[in-house]
Design an enzyme around this catalytic site. Structure first.
Site, PDB file in Angstrom:
ATOM      1  N   THR A  72       8.733  -7.077  15.159  1.00 19.55           N
ATOM      2  CA  THR A  72       7.501  -7.771  14.746  1.00 19.55           C
ATOM      3  C   THR A  72       6.357  -7.350  15.664  1.00 19.55           C
ATOM      4  O   THR A  72       5.266  -6.982  15.203  1.00 19.55           O
ATOM      5  CB  THR A  72       7.702  -9.304  14.821  1.00 19.55           C
ATOM      6  OG1 THR A  72       8.714  -9.665  13.880  1.00 19.55           O
ATOM      7  CG2 THR A  72       6.421 -10.054  14.505  1.00 19.55           C
ATOM      8  N   ASN A 144      14.240  -4.338   3.839  1.00 20.51           N
ATOM      9  CA  ASN A 144      15.179  -5.376   4.282  1.00 20.51           C
ATOM     10  C   ASN A 144      15.695  -6.272   3.164  1.00 20.51           C
ATOM     11  O   ASN A 144      16.668  -6.988   3.346  1.00 20.51           O
ATOM     12  CB  ASN A 144      14.538  -6.235   5.376  1.00 20.51           C
ATOM     13  CG  ASN A 144      13.179  -6.746   4.984  1.00 20.51           C
ATOM     14  OD1 ASN A 144      12.291  -5.971   4.625  1.00 20.51           O
ATOM     15  ND2 ASN A 144      12.992  -8.044   5.020  1.00 20.51           N
ATOM     16  N   GLN A 183      15.549  -1.707   9.833  1.00 21.61           N
ATOM     17  CA  GLN A 183      16.827  -1.817   9.105  1.00 21.61           C
ATOM     18  C   GLN A 183      17.588  -0.499   9.056  1.00 21.61           C
ATOM     19  O   GLN A 183      18.599  -0.400   8.362  1.00 21.61           O
ATOM     20  CB  GLN A 183      16.569  -2.285   7.661  1.00 21.61           C
ATOM     21  CG  GLN A 183      16.121  -3.711   7.530  1.00 21.61           C
ATOM     22  CD  GLN A 183      17.219  -4.725   7.885  1.00 21.61           C
ATOM     23  OE1 GLN A 183      18.410  -4.411   7.868  1.00 21.61           O
ATOM     24  NE2 GLN A 183      16.821  -5.931   8.227  1.00 21.61           N
ATOM     25  N   THR A 241       5.619  -8.036  33.005  1.00 18.85           N
ATOM     26  CA  THR A 241       6.734  -7.468  33.763  1.00 18.85           C
ATOM     27  C   THR A 241       7.820  -6.997  32.799  1.00 18.85           C
ATOM     28  O   THR A 241       8.216  -7.740  31.901  1.00 18.85           O
ATOM     29  CB  THR A 241       7.298  -8.516  34.749  1.00 18.85           C
ATOM     30  OG1 THR A 241       6.222  -8.936  35.585  1.00 18.85           O
ATOM     31  CG2 THR A 241       8.424  -7.952  35.600  1.00 18.85           C
ATOM     32  N   CYS A 329      12.003 -17.570  -1.027  1.00 19.08           N
ATOM     33  CA  CYS A 329      11.303 -18.820  -1.323  1.00 19.08           C
ATOM     34  C   CYS A 329      11.961 -19.895  -0.480  1.00 19.08           C
ATOM     35  O   CYS A 329      12.946 -20.493  -0.872  1.00 19.08           O
ATOM     36  CB  CYS A 329      11.341 -19.162  -2.799  1.00 19.08           C
ATOM     37  SG  CYS A 329      12.977 -19.162  -3.502  1.00 19.08           S
TER      38      CYS A 329
HETATM   39  N1  PLP Z   1      10.916  -5.340   9.918  1.00 19.49           N
HETATM   40  C1  PLP Z   1      12.006  -5.440   9.152  1.00 19.49           C
HETATM   41  C2  PLP Z   1      12.214  -4.479   8.029  1.00 19.49           C
HETATM   42  C3  PLP Z   1      12.946  -6.449   9.389  1.00 19.49           C
HETATM   43  O1  PLP Z   1      14.030  -6.551   8.613  1.00 19.49           O
HETATM   44  C4  PLP Z   1      12.706  -7.342  10.461  1.00 19.49           C
HETATM   45  C5  PLP Z   1      13.631  -8.444  10.727  1.00 19.49           C
HETATM   46  O2  PLP Z   1      13.936  -9.255   9.891  1.00 19.49           O
HETATM   47  C6  PLP Z   1      11.551  -7.182  11.238  1.00 19.49           C
HETATM   48  C7  PLP Z   1      10.684  -6.166  10.935  1.00 19.49           C
HETATM   49  C8  PLP Z   1      11.252  -8.090  12.385  1.00 19.49           C
HETATM   50  O3  PLP Z   1      12.060  -7.766  13.471  1.00 19.49           O
HETATM   51  P1  PLP Z   1      12.157  -8.703  14.768  1.00 19.49           P
HETATM   52  O4  PLP Z   1      12.923  -9.900  14.367  1.00 19.49           O
HETATM   53  O5  PLP Z   1      12.846  -7.840  15.784  1.00 19.49           O
HETATM   54  O6  PLP Z   1      10.791  -9.024  15.212  1.00 19.49           O
END
Ligand code: PLP
Length: 382
Positions: A72, A144, A183, A241, A329
Site C-alpha cells: 500500500t 488480486n 500478488q 529508522t 461488498c
Molecule cells: N496490491 C495488491 C494487488 C494486493 O493484493 C494488496 C493486498 O491485499 C496490496 C496491494 C496491499 O498490500 P499491503 O497489505 O502490503 O499494503
C-alpha cells in the site's frame, strides 16, 4: 477438525526461515543504522547487504530499492511520488487496480484504462488514452481478485513508442510504467528489466514474509518526491529508522519465492485444475472469472449462480473452510467490487462470487474436502 485455509491472496503464514532471519535484529543487532559507532555501522552494513540481495532477485541495483511498510505504501509512493514531482501532469491506471493505486490517483488528473471481459487491459485503448501530459501508467502484474496476468512487456513496448514520439516532437515530459506486483512474486518472475517497468511495488505479507514489509523499485534516473519526510533515510525517499528485521525477513521470503517459483507453480496449478474440475461437477452452475490462459495459478474467482456469496462464505467458514468474498461488498460498503464490474459482471453475479486462493500448505485433501462441502452447501435439495 483441521481448518482449510484458502485465502493465501489475502495473507500468507510466515515461513520458519523468515522468522529465524528476523530474530537477531530484535535484540542482538537492534542498533540504529544511522549511528556512527561500530554497532551502528554494522547495522548499516547488514541493511545494505539485505538491499543487495533483494536487488539481485529482481535484477535491480541496490540503490533502486526503497523499503516501505508493505505494498500500500509502495503504491502510494509510486503514484504520489511521480505525480507530485511532475506538477500539472496526468496518470492512467487500469480499471482493476488495487485501492492503494486508485485512492492516491484520485488526487490527480487521472483516467482509467478499460479491461476486457477477461480482465486484460485493452492495449490499443491504452495507446489512445496516453496524451502529451501523461507521466505515469500504472498496471498491476497479477490482479488480486481474478488472478489475471497483464501483458506488461507489451505495455512497456507501447510506452517506449510514446517516448520516441515525444523525443521527435520535442516534448521532454518523461513517461513511467509502474506495476503493483503484490500478488505475483510467488509464481511469476519479477525481473524488472524483463517486465520493462520503471517502478514496481512488492510486499512481504503475501510471500510468507512479515506483514508491513515491502519495497518500491525505482529505476535509476526516475525522480520521485518522498511521501514521508524526516531524517532522510532510504535515499531521502522514506524517512524513519529502518526496520532491519522486516527487511531481513522480506529478503529471505523473496529468495524462497524465487527459488521455489517453478515447482510451486506446477504444484498449485494441479490443485487449481482439480478444484475447477470439482466445481464443474456441482449441481449449481459455476463460472470462472478472468482469463483462462493468463492467470496466476493460485487464484480462482467463481460465480455460484443464484447463491448469495456472503451466506456461502459464512457456511464454509462454519465447516472450517476459509475463503474470500470475491465482490468486496463489505458490510459497511454495499457496493459490488470495482474489479468484477470492470469485467462486465452484473450486481447479481458479483454477489454470487467467491475467491479461493491456494498456497504452500494447501493439499489435494483440502481441495477434495472443499469440493465435498460445496457440493453439500449448494445442493438445492438440502
Ligand atoms: N496490491 C495488491 C494487488 C494486493 O493484493 C494488496 C493486498 O491485499 C496490496 C496491494 C496491499 O498490500 P499491503 O497489505 O502490503 O499494503
Amino acid at each position: 477438525m483441521k481448518k482449510v485455509y484458502l485465502d493465501y491472496a489475502a495473507a500468507t503464514p510466515m515461513a520458519g526461515q523468515v522468522r529465524e532471519a528476523m530474530a537477531p535484529y530484535y535484540d542482538k543487532l537492534f542498533h540504529n543504522p544511522s549511528a556512527t559507532y561500530l554497532a551502528g555501522r554494522t547495522a548499516r552494513a547488514e541493511l545494505e547487504s539485505i538491499r543487495h540481495r533483494i536487488a539481485a532477485v529482481i535484477g535491480a541495483r541496490p540503490a533502486e530499492i526503497i523499503f516501505t511498510a508493505g505494498a500500500t505504501e509502495a503504491n502510494n509512493l509510486a503514484v504520489q511520488g511521480i505525480m507530485d514531482r511532475y506538477d500539472g501532469s496526468e496518470m492512467l491506471y487500469s480499471a482493476i487496480e488495487h485501492e492503494s493505486v486508485i485512492g492516491p490517483a484520485a488526487k490527480y488528473p487521472s483516467g482509467e484504462i478499460p479491461v476486457d471481459s477477461k480482465g486484460l487491459i485493452i492495449l490499443n485503448k491504452l495507446s489512445n488514452l496516453i496524451n502529451d501530459r501523461t507521466v505515469l501508467v500504472s498496471v498491476m502484474l497479477v490482479n488480486n481478485e481474478l488472478g489475471t496476468i497483464q501483458p506488461l512487456r507489451e505495455i512497456s513496448a507501447a510506452i517506449g513508442q510514446v517516448r520516441r514520439e515525444r523525443a521527435a516532437k520535442g516534448n521532454d515530459l518523461p513517461i513511467f510504467l509502474h506495476t503493483d506486483a503484490a500478488q505475483a512474486a510467488n509464481y511469476l518472475g519479477i525481473h524488472t528489466s524483463r517486465l520493462g517497468v520503471d517502478l514496481m511495488s512488492v510486499n512481504g505479507g503475501k510471500i510468507y514474509g512479515p506483514k508491513q514489509s515491502g519495497f518500491l523499485f525505482v529505476k535509476a534516473g526516475t525522480s520521485v518526491e518522498p511521501l514521508i519526510r524526516g531524517g532522510g533515510q532510504e535515499f531521502g525517499l522514506r524517512s524513519g529508522t529502518e526496520n532491519l528485521a522486516a527487511a531481513a525477513g522480506l529478503a529471505v521470503a523473496l529468495e524462497m519465492a524465487a527459488s521455489g517459483r517453478k515447482a510451486e507453480s506446477v504444484r498449485v496449478s494441479g490443485l487449481r485444475q482439480e478444484f475447477e474440475t470439482g466445481l464443474g461437477g456441482l449441481a449449481v452452475a459455476v463460472t470462472i472469472n478472468g482469463s483462462k490462459h493468463r492467470r496466476a495459478p493460485h487464484l480462482v474467482s467463481a460465480v455460484f449462480t443464484g447463491i448469495d456469496n456472503e451466506r456461502l462464505m459464512m457456511e464454509l467458514d462454519e465447516a472450517g473452510i476459509m475463503c474470500a468474498i470475491g465482490s468486496a461488498c463489505s458490510a459497511s460498503r454495499h457496493e459490488a467490487s470495482h474489479v468484477l464490474s470492470a469485467i462486465g459482471l452484473d450486481d447479481t453475479a458479483a454477489r454470487s462470487t467467491l475467491r479461493f486462493s491456494f498456497g504452500r500448505h494447501t493439499t489435494a485433501d483440502d481441495i477434495r474436502r472443499t469440493i465435498g462441502t460445496l457440493a453439500r452447501l449448494t445442493d438445492s435439495n438440502r
